[in-house]
Design an enzyme around this catalytic site. Sequence first.
Site, short mmCIF file in Angstrom:
data_model
loop_
_atom_site.label_atom_id
_atom_site.label_comp_id
_atom_site.label_asym_id
_atom_site.label_seq_id
_atom_site.Cartn_x
_atom_site.Cartn_y
_atom_site.Cartn_z
N HIS A 17 0.83 -1.21 0.00
CA HIS A 17 0.00 0.00 0.00
C HIS A 17 0.86 1.26 0.00
CE1 HIS A 17 -4.30 -1.19 0.71
NE2 HIS A 17 -3.68 -2.36 0.69
N ASP A 113 -4.02 6.90 1.77
CA ASP A 113 -4.52 5.59 1.34
C ASP A 113 -6.04 5.60 1.54
OD1 ASP A 113 -3.17 2.49 1.18
OD2 ASP A 113 -5.31 2.65 1.63
N THR A 135 -5.38 1.52 -3.79
CA THR A 135 -4.17 0.88 -4.31
C THR A 135 -4.43 -0.38 -5.13
OG1 THR A 135 -3.87 -0.35 -2.26
CG2 THR A 135 -2.71 1.76 -2.44
N HIS A 144 -16.71 -3.24 -3.88
CA HIS A 144 -16.93 -2.65 -2.56
C HIS A 144 -18.04 -1.60 -2.61
CE1 HIS A 144 -13.86 -4.70 -0.36
NE2 HIS A 144 -12.89 -4.27 -1.14
N ALA A 333 13.53 -9.99 -5.49
CA ALA A 333 13.95 -9.76 -6.88
C ALA A 333 13.44 -8.39 -7.33
CB ALA A 333 13.34 -10.85 -7.77
N GLN A 335 11.38 -6.97 -9.25
CA GLN A 335 10.28 -7.49 -10.08
C GLN A 335 9.91 -6.65 -11.32
OE1 GLN A 335 7.02 -9.57 -8.11
NE2 GLN A 335 5.58 -8.25 -9.19
N HIS A 350 0.36 -14.36 -7.19
CA HIS A 350 -0.82 -14.42 -6.32
C HIS A 350 -1.91 -13.47 -6.83
CE1 HIS A 350 1.18 -10.80 -5.25
NE2 HIS A 350 0.43 -10.51 -4.22
N ASN A 354 -0.43 -4.73 -7.94
CA ASN A 354 0.82 -4.20 -8.49
C ASN A 354 1.49 -5.24 -9.38
OD1 ASN A 354 1.02 -1.53 -7.05
ND2 ASN A 354 0.75 -2.93 -5.34
N SER A 355 1.43 -6.49 -8.98
CA SER A 355 2.05 -7.55 -9.78
C SER A 355 1.35 -7.67 -11.14
CB SER A 355 1.98 -8.89 -9.04
OG SER A 355 2.82 -8.84 -7.91
N GLN A 375 -7.47 -10.56 -4.53
CA GLN A 375 -6.71 -11.41 -5.47
C GLN A 375 -7.59 -12.36 -6.28
OE1 GLN A 375 -3.84 -13.00 -2.71
NE2 GLN A 375 -3.11 -10.94 -2.21
#
Length: 454
Positions: A17, A113, A135, A144, A333, A335, A350, A354-355, A375
């Site tokens: 976050h 946030d 985020t 939500h 790493a 990323q 997961h 952000n990923s 997720q």
Amino acid sequence: MGYHSHIGVLAFPFGSHAAPLLALVRQLAESSPGTCFSFFNTADCNRAILADHVSPNIKAYDVRDGAPEGAAAAASHMEAIRLFLAASPGNFEAGMEEAERAAGVGIGCLITDAFLWFAADLAANRRIPWVALWTAAACALATHMYTQEIVKAVASPAEATGESIQQVLSFTPPGLPPLQIADLQPEIFIDDRNPSPLAATINNMVEKLPKSTAVVLNSFEEIDPIVAQDLKSKFNHFLSVGPAALRRLPQPPPGDDSGCLSWLEKLPTPRSAIYVSFGTVIVPPENELLALAEALEFCKFPFLWSLKEAAAKALPEGFLRRTAEYGRVVPWAPQPWILRHGSVGLFVTHGGWNSILESICGGVPMVCRPFFGDQKLNGKMVEDSWKIGVRVRDGVFRKDETVRVLQRMMSSREGDDARENVVKMKEKAEKAVGNDGSSTKNFKKLLEIIGISK
Ligand code: U2F
């Protein structure tokens, strides 16, 4: 230096976050050297995310994390969140007073946030704008904001936790595919009598967020245009200003102590490697770590696995030695750099927001194994809406299924299709952050709203 304006930034110091909030503030601070940004965050989280090269007009303040003096670290992630929320907003208010004294200018705007819903009242009392950074993805915010409708569409509360979680809901927020209870954030189905601190926070956020001056996202409208359009009608301003991962990455990458990039550099074939990471919070259960390790060993695709040191102990006996020629396991790493490296052909993730964005920015398709929060919904969108990857079957890693999904995604038409789609999505993202793109325009609007337009 004397500053003409002062912005207070309030971080939520868990998961990923605070780092995206800092990235947004960096971008704003570069656009307005005459504005001072006071960044309030816990000491631990500040230490983890602040690099040496923070702009001179960003000043970090440590706020109390709520843990009793001298106590050992909180027993769990959830307990740490509970303690922190119990100390808020008092911890932030103390920091804000200190920062105003130091800067000699009162705080004229709050950027926080979105979870920190009490900022609505802090800002209203001071009669200043409140900008909330959500985020995660727009689709997660939409579910939500439609909590009431979704809960009504579930015939009985027991179904939200019971055997009917596969039930398709009779209500779907605009722009989303048909949803099962199992696809949604559990916090939506709040237990009113005994809500978890996070569920209560999210519930309060849903109520307060429409009072914000603007809701900002690290995303781009074109990924879910109907969702974006709909959310614009719910907020004063709804501004997607990303993806941040498309900005020029500093060279050399920080945090590559394990030499991941030079290892990728040596691979002779483009898109031949699998990158594996489950973000900053999750450690998969041991049986799944074993299943994934065995599948990687069986497939023999080059792989790079970011795995916390403690978890690496659960890998099969001799695994590191047997896979040394084609695999690396590292505790951390770089990323975003890895996903933009041409040697990477698949990301096992997961499904943290952000990923996913970083994978899109690298043009890399995904295999998702979602765990908590947003997720599951992200995984569903990856597979069903965006068609840029797949979820693991039954939601868990088992050796044989994992072998099959890795092989399908690395060397079959299905993988090629997902790759084509993710590259198209990347092009949309590039357009959004280009001149006159939607994210560029939204960022200019944000500068105007917070009163620092050039
Ligand atoms: C929570 O996020 P997580 O930390 O679990 O996951 P991500 O949103 O995917 O963010 C992980 C970040 O950590 C970086 C990576 C991402 O920017 O590049 N990283 C890295 O640089 N090197 C590593 O070895 C491992 C990770 C939550 F769990 C998610 O569900 C939410 O979507 C997310 C946003 O609200 O917050």
